[in-house]
Design a protein around this motif. Structure first.
Motif, PDB file in Angstrom:
ATOM      1  N   ALA A  44      42.766   7.184  38.346  1.00  0.00           N
ATOM      2  CA  ALA A  44      43.755   6.872  37.320  1.00  0.00           C
ATOM      3  C   ALA A  44      45.031   6.489  38.036  1.00  0.00           C
ATOM      4  O   ALA A  44      45.683   7.335  38.636  1.00  0.00           O
ATOM      5  CB  ALA A  44      43.973   8.074  36.412  1.00  0.00           C
ATOM      6  N   LEU A  45      45.331   5.234  38.009  1.00  0.00           N
ATOM      7  CA  LEU A  45      46.499   4.741  38.730  1.00  0.00           C
ATOM      8  C   LEU A  45      47.475   4.167  37.725  1.00  0.00           C
ATOM      9  O   LEU A  45      47.134   3.278  36.958  1.00  0.00           O
ATOM     10  CB  LEU A  45      46.062   3.665  39.730  1.00  0.00           C
ATOM     11  N   ASN A  46      48.659   4.727  37.704  1.00  0.00           N
ATOM     12  CA  ASN A  46      49.725   4.178  36.877  1.00  0.00           C
ATOM     13  C   ASN A  46      50.938   3.944  37.774  1.00  0.00           C
ATOM     14  O   ASN A  46      50.903   4.258  38.967  1.00  0.00           O
ATOM     15  CB  ASN A  46      50.061   5.096  35.703  1.00  0.00           C
ATOM     16  N   ARG A  47      51.979   3.404  37.205  1.00  0.00           N
ATOM     17  CA  ARG A  47      53.157   3.053  38.015  1.00  0.00           C
ATOM     18  C   ARG A  47      53.760   4.267  38.709  1.00  0.00           C
ATOM     19  O   ARG A  47      54.157   4.193  39.868  1.00  0.00           O
ATOM     20  CB  ARG A  47      54.202   2.368  37.141  1.00  0.00           C
ATOM     21  N   ASP A  48      53.844   5.386  38.017  1.00  0.00           N
ATOM     22  CA  ASP A  48      54.451   6.579  38.618  1.00  0.00           C
ATOM     23  C   ASP A  48      53.608   7.091  39.782  1.00  0.00           C
ATOM     24  O   ASP A  48      54.147   7.439  40.835  1.00  0.00           O
ATOM     25  CB  ASP A  48      54.632   7.677  37.570  1.00  0.00           C
ATOM     26  N   LEU A 145      45.348  -1.840  39.323  1.00  0.00           N
ATOM     27  CA  LEU A 145      46.505  -1.887  38.421  1.00  0.00           C
ATOM     28  C   LEU A 145      47.139  -3.268  38.542  1.00  0.00           C
ATOM     29  O   LEU A 145      47.241  -3.814  39.639  1.00  0.00           O
ATOM     30  CB  LEU A 145      47.525  -0.803  38.824  1.00  0.00           C
ATOM     31  N   LEU A 147      50.649  -5.220  37.979  1.00  0.00           N
ATOM     32  CA  LEU A 147      52.081  -5.043  37.760  1.00  0.00           C
ATOM     33  C   LEU A 147      52.640  -6.377  37.304  1.00  0.00           C
ATOM     34  O   LEU A 147      52.511  -7.378  38.002  1.00  0.00           O
ATOM     35  CB  LEU A 147      52.781  -4.620  39.048  1.00  0.00           C
TER      36      LEU A 147
END
Length: 166
Positions: A44-48, A145, A147
């Motif tokens: 699970a890769l998000n910006r944070d 992800l 961006l």
């Protein structure tokens, strides 16, 4: 239709197609692909989380595998866009951050010479994470992800070959 009219119609069609292609390219949002190896476990890769990985606040994934973020050279416009979009820290503060981390034994992410080198390294190194322009995504890596840069981001050369014009 006379021959002269046909030539005029063809010329206008070509001009219109060229203008539409230019407008589409100029107005398209710039996206940066964050890539991991094709065989890497899904995460699970998000910006944070990505920000913490690139600041080396997170060293391992949920499965305990080592994470290896890689950067492009400091002069790379894509690195500048990535850093400003993700890290959101002025250059001088980021440099101070890495100076403090260095004395605690934490080095900044590895630097690779080109986007092609990032793809090769990420494809062959377990735990590696990199970022590239979308045109450099190849088999052997997958996008973890996307961006999208804000609309007010300065224009930059992402290294992609220019779209052919007709």
């Amino acid at each position: 239709m006379r021959l002269r009219d046909r030539h005029l119609l063809l010329a206008l069609t070509w001009l219109l197609a060229t203008c539409v292609a230019s407008l589409a390219q100029a107005g398209a949002p710039v996206r940066i692909a964050v890539i991991v190896g094709a065989t890497a476990p899904k995460m699970a890769l998000n910006r944070d989380a990505l920000r913490d990985i690139y600041l080396k606040k997170i060293f391992v994934d949920d499965g305990g595998h080592r994470l290896i973020p890689v950067n492009l050279p400091p002069a790379s416009p894509l690195r500048e866009a990535f850093t400003h979009s993700l890290i959101r820290m002025p250059d001088n503060l980021l440099q101070n951050y890495w100076n403090r981390q260095y004395f605690q034994g934490v080095s900044p992410p590895y630097v690779l010479a080109s986007q092609q080198a990032v793809v090769r390294f990420v494809a062959s190194t377990p735990g590696a994470i990199g970022y590239i322009a979308s045109c450099f995504v190849k088999p052997g890596v997958h996008v973890a992800l996307w961006l999208t840069l804000p609309a007010d981001s300065p224009a930059f050369d992402d290294g992609c070959p220019a779209a052919p014009t007709h």
